[in-house]
Structures are given as C-alpha cells and as structure tokens.
Scaffold this motif. Structure first.
Motif, PDB file in Angstrom:
ATOM      1  N   LYS A   1       0.953  -1.119  -0.033  1.00 23.70           N
ATOM      2  CA  LYS A   1      -0.134   0.159  -0.017  1.00 23.70           C
ATOM      3  C   LYS A   1       0.998   1.251   0.267  1.00 23.70           C
ATOM      4  O   LYS A   1       0.624   2.297  -0.883  1.00 23.70           O
ATOM      5  CB  LYS A   1      -0.733  -0.067   1.197  1.00 23.70           C
ATOM      6  CG  LYS A   1      -1.767   1.076   1.315  1.00 23.70           C
ATOM      7  CD  LYS A   1      -2.875   1.011   2.394  1.00 23.70           C
ATOM      8  CE  LYS A   1      -3.882   2.448   2.449  1.00 23.70           C
ATOM      9  NZ  LYS A   1      -4.778   2.436   3.578  1.00 23.70           N
ATOM     10  N   LEU A   2       1.713   1.176   0.849  1.00 23.21           N
ATOM     11  CA  LEU A   2       2.665   2.478   0.771  1.00 23.21           C
ATOM     12  C   LEU A   2       3.492   2.700  -0.396  1.00 23.21           C
ATOM     13  O   LEU A   2       3.375   3.615  -0.994  1.00 23.21           O
ATOM     14  CB  LEU A   2       3.815   2.070   1.796  1.00 23.21           C
ATOM     15  CG  LEU A   2       3.453   2.571   3.357  1.00 23.21           C
ATOM     16  CD1 LEU A   2       4.739   2.091   4.342  1.00 23.21           C
ATOM     17  CD2 LEU A   2       3.132   4.039   3.526  1.00 23.21           C
ATOM     18  N   LEU A   3       3.912   1.526  -1.110  1.00 21.37           N
ATOM     19  CA  LEU A   3       4.608   1.682  -2.257  1.00 21.37           C
ATOM     20  C   LEU A   3       3.792   1.949  -3.437  1.00 21.37           C
ATOM     21  O   LEU A   3       3.981   2.717  -4.319  1.00 21.37           O
ATOM     22  CB  LEU A   3       5.497   0.467  -2.588  1.00 21.37           C
ATOM     23  CG  LEU A   3       6.579   0.035  -1.782  1.00 21.37           C
ATOM     24  CD1 LEU A   3       6.945  -1.182  -1.990  1.00 21.37           C
ATOM     25  CD2 LEU A   3       7.694   1.152  -1.949  1.00 21.37           C
TER      26      LEU A   3
ATOM     27  N   ASP B   1       5.275  10.263  -1.786  1.00 24.49           N
ATOM     28  CA  ASP B   1       4.894  11.183  -1.193  1.00 24.49           C
ATOM     29  C   ASP B   1       4.319  10.735   0.101  1.00 24.49           C
ATOM     30  O   ASP B   1       4.529  11.379   1.195  1.00 24.49           O
ATOM     31  CB  ASP B   1       3.933  12.319  -1.913  1.00 24.49           C
ATOM     32  CG  ASP B   1       4.415  13.173  -2.798  1.00 24.49           C
ATOM     33  OD1 ASP B   1       5.594  13.296  -2.811  1.00 24.49           O
ATOM     34  OD2 ASP B   1       3.667  13.810  -3.544  1.00 24.49           O
ATOM     35  N   LYS B   2       3.607   9.412   0.028  1.00 24.91           N
ATOM     36  CA  LYS B   2       2.972   8.790   1.238  1.00 24.91           C
ATOM     37  C   LYS B   2       4.181   8.353   2.046  1.00 24.91           C
ATOM     38  O   LYS B   2       4.122   8.318   3.178  1.00 24.91           O
ATOM     39  CB  LYS B   2       1.980   7.615   0.695  1.00 24.91           C
ATOM     40  CG  LYS B   2       1.548   6.897   1.778  1.00 24.91           C
ATOM     41  CD  LYS B   2       0.558   7.597   2.744  1.00 24.91           C
ATOM     42  CE  LYS B   2      -0.005   6.769   3.710  1.00 24.91           C
ATOM     43  NZ  LYS B   2      -0.921   7.446   4.600  1.00 24.91           N
ATOM     44  N   ILE B   3       5.161   7.624   1.557  1.00 25.31           N
ATOM     45  CA  ILE B   3       6.364   7.048   2.221  1.00 25.31           C
ATOM     46  C   ILE B   3       7.218   8.503   2.816  1.00 25.31           C
ATOM     47  O   ILE B   3       7.281   8.073   4.200  1.00 25.31           O
ATOM     48  CB  ILE B   3       7.260   6.479   1.276  1.00 25.31           C
ATOM     49  CG1 ILE B   3       6.613   5.280   0.420  1.00 25.31           C
ATOM     50  CG2 ILE B   3       8.404   5.863   2.018  1.00 25.31           C
ATOM     51  CD1 ILE B   3       7.248   4.643  -0.543  1.00 25.31           C
ATOM     52  N   LEU B   4       7.071   9.426   2.185  1.00 24.79           N
ATOM     53  CA  LEU B   4       7.891  10.555   2.724  1.00 24.79           C
ATOM     54  C   LEU B   4       7.335  11.245   4.055  1.00 24.79           C
ATOM     55  O   LEU B   4       7.782  11.450   5.295  1.00 24.79           O
ATOM     56  CB  LEU B   4       8.234  11.526   1.696  1.00 24.79           C
ATOM     57  CG  LEU B   4       9.072  11.197   0.682  1.00 24.79           C
ATOM     58  CD1 LEU B   4       9.346  12.663  -0.070  1.00 24.79           C
ATOM     59  CD2 LEU B   4      10.485  10.648   1.210  1.00 24.79           C
TER      60      LEU B   4
ATOM     61  N   ALA C   1      13.585   0.719  -0.976  1.00 21.61           N
ATOM     62  CA  ALA C   1      12.952  -0.097  -1.902  1.00 21.61           C
ATOM     63  C   ALA C   1      12.431   0.685  -3.108  1.00 21.61           C
ATOM     64  O   ALA C   1      12.333   0.326  -4.168  1.00 21.61           O
ATOM     65  CB  ALA C   1      11.902  -1.129  -1.379  1.00 21.61           C
ATOM     66  N   HIS C   2      11.761   1.668  -2.741  1.00 14.51           N
ATOM     67  CA  HIS C   2      11.038   2.548  -3.621  1.00 14.51           C
ATOM     68  C   HIS C   2      11.929   2.962  -4.720  1.00 14.51           C
ATOM     69  O   HIS C   2      11.715   3.101  -6.204  1.00 14.51           O
ATOM     70  CB  HIS C   2      10.200   3.913  -2.810  1.00 14.51           C
ATOM     71  CG  HIS C   2       9.954   4.763  -3.955  1.00 14.51           C
ATOM     72  ND1 HIS C   2       8.721   4.753  -4.742  1.00 14.51           N
ATOM     73  CD2 HIS C   2      10.368   6.005  -4.266  1.00 14.51           C
ATOM     74  CE1 HIS C   2       8.694   5.736  -5.590  1.00 14.51           C
ATOM     75  NE2 HIS C   2       9.432   6.557  -5.258  1.00 14.51           N
ATOM     76  N   HIS C   3      13.276   3.249  -4.389  1.00 14.17           N
ATOM     77  CA  HIS C   3      14.357   3.711  -5.034  1.00 14.17           C
ATOM     78  C   HIS C   3      15.255   2.606  -5.640  1.00 14.17           C
ATOM     79  O   HIS C   3      16.345   2.887  -6.177  1.00 14.17           O
ATOM     80  CB  HIS C   3      15.220   4.651  -4.305  1.00 14.17           C
ATOM     81  CG  HIS C   3      14.584   6.172  -4.092  1.00 14.17           C
ATOM     82  ND1 HIS C   3      14.380   7.001  -5.024  1.00 14.17           N
ATOM     83  CD2 HIS C   3      13.981   6.663  -3.080  1.00 14.17           C
ATOM     84  CE1 HIS C   3      13.693   8.154  -4.725  1.00 14.17           C
ATOM     85  NE2 HIS C   3      13.586   7.883  -3.382  1.00 14.17           N
ATOM     86  N   ASN C   4      14.660   1.428  -5.356  1.00 12.29           N
ATOM     87  CA  ASN C   4      15.509   0.284  -5.895  1.00 12.29           C
ATOM     88  C   ASN C   4      16.964   0.225  -5.243  1.00 12.29           C
ATOM     89  O   ASN C   4      17.737   0.028  -6.149  1.00 12.29           O
ATOM     90  CB  ASN C   4      15.419   0.270  -7.296  1.00 12.29           C
ATOM     91  CG  ASN C   4      13.837  -0.095  -7.734  1.00 12.29           C
ATOM     92  OD1 ASN C   4      13.257  -1.015  -7.437  1.00 12.29           O
ATOM     93  ND2 ASN C   4      13.576   0.623  -8.595  1.00 12.29           N
ATOM     94  N   VAL C   5      17.154   0.702  -3.942  1.00  8.78           N
ATOM     95  CA  VAL C   5      18.337   0.453  -3.424  1.00  8.78           C
ATOM     96  C   VAL C   5      18.180  -0.176  -1.953  1.00  8.78           C
ATOM     97  O   VAL C   5      17.036  -0.321  -1.645  1.00  8.78           O
ATOM     98  CB  VAL C   5      19.135   1.854  -3.183  1.00  8.78           C
ATOM     99  CG1 VAL C   5      19.520   2.556  -4.631  1.00  8.78           C
ATOM    100  CG2 VAL C   5      18.201   2.752  -2.341  1.00  8.78           C
ATOM    101  N   GLY C   6      19.130  -0.605  -1.555  1.00  6.76           N
ATOM    102  CA  GLY C   6      19.161  -1.388  -0.367  1.00  6.76           C
ATOM    103  C   GLY C   6      20.018  -0.840   1.014  1.00  6.76           C
ATOM    104  O   GLY C   6      20.902   0.098   0.910  1.00  6.76           O
TER     105      GLY C   6
END
Length: 107
Positions: free
Chosen positions: A29-31, A36-39, A77-82
């Motif tokens: 849901k967040l993703l 903006d929701k995650i931030l 994860a949103h930015h495809n980094v870890g």
C-alpha cells in the motif's frame, strides 16, 4: 550484539511485497501510494522519535526508531536501493571528520 541481518531479512520481505495486493499488505500500500506517502510516514515517524526522546523514555525511543528505520527501508525499496548502499556510504565516510565530509559534499 544483536543480529544485524534483520535489516536484510526486512529488505527481503519488503521486496517480496512490492507486487502484493495493496489491500492486504501495508508495504504494498505504501509503495502503491507512492513516494509522497512514504515521505509523509518518514516525517511522522521522525517527529515521533523526537517526542519520545524529549520524554526521556528509552523503550519508546527504541520503538519509534524501529518504525523510522522500517519506513526508511521502504523508501530505499522505492528507489531500488538497499541497506548495502547505505552501509557502503557509511563505510566510505568512516574515519573522515563530519565537518570535512559535509564540506566535500556537492549537494
């Protein structure tokens, strides 16, 4: 020392839920709702860390920092980094004065 591999296990869970149904998965849901929701969640959790610290309640600080770290993992994860990307950056900074490191930043 506790098991730092929990960050990697959480990352795997988050990755596994990227394509899950947003109706059944908080991470999905967040993703789905986007950056903006995650931030907003990170801002909210950051404020809760500050308030818990002001209360001088260690267990509350720990719970709120855990929430903050979790939401930061979702942002990664949103930015495809870890976590390795962040750990490598910390490793790069190790032994460098914080003032020197900040002065060397381009942004």
């Amino acid at each position: 020392m506790t098991d730092p591999a929990i960050l990697y296990r959480l990352t795997e869970v988050i990755e596994g839920r990227k394509n899950a149904d947003p109706e059944t998965s908080y991470v999905a849901k967040l993703l789905y709702e986007g950056q903006d929701k995650i931030l907003r969640k990170i801002a909210e959790e950051s404020a809760e860390v500050l308030l818990a610290s002001k209360e001088q309640d260690k267990s509350h600080v720990i719970r709120e920092v855990a929430d903050l770290w979790f939401h930061c993992l979702v942002l990664l994860a949103h930015h495809n980094v870890g976590p390795d990307d962040v750990l490598n950056e910390l490793r790069r900074r190790e032994g460098v004065s914080g003032l020197d490191e900040k002065a060397a930043r381009k942004v």
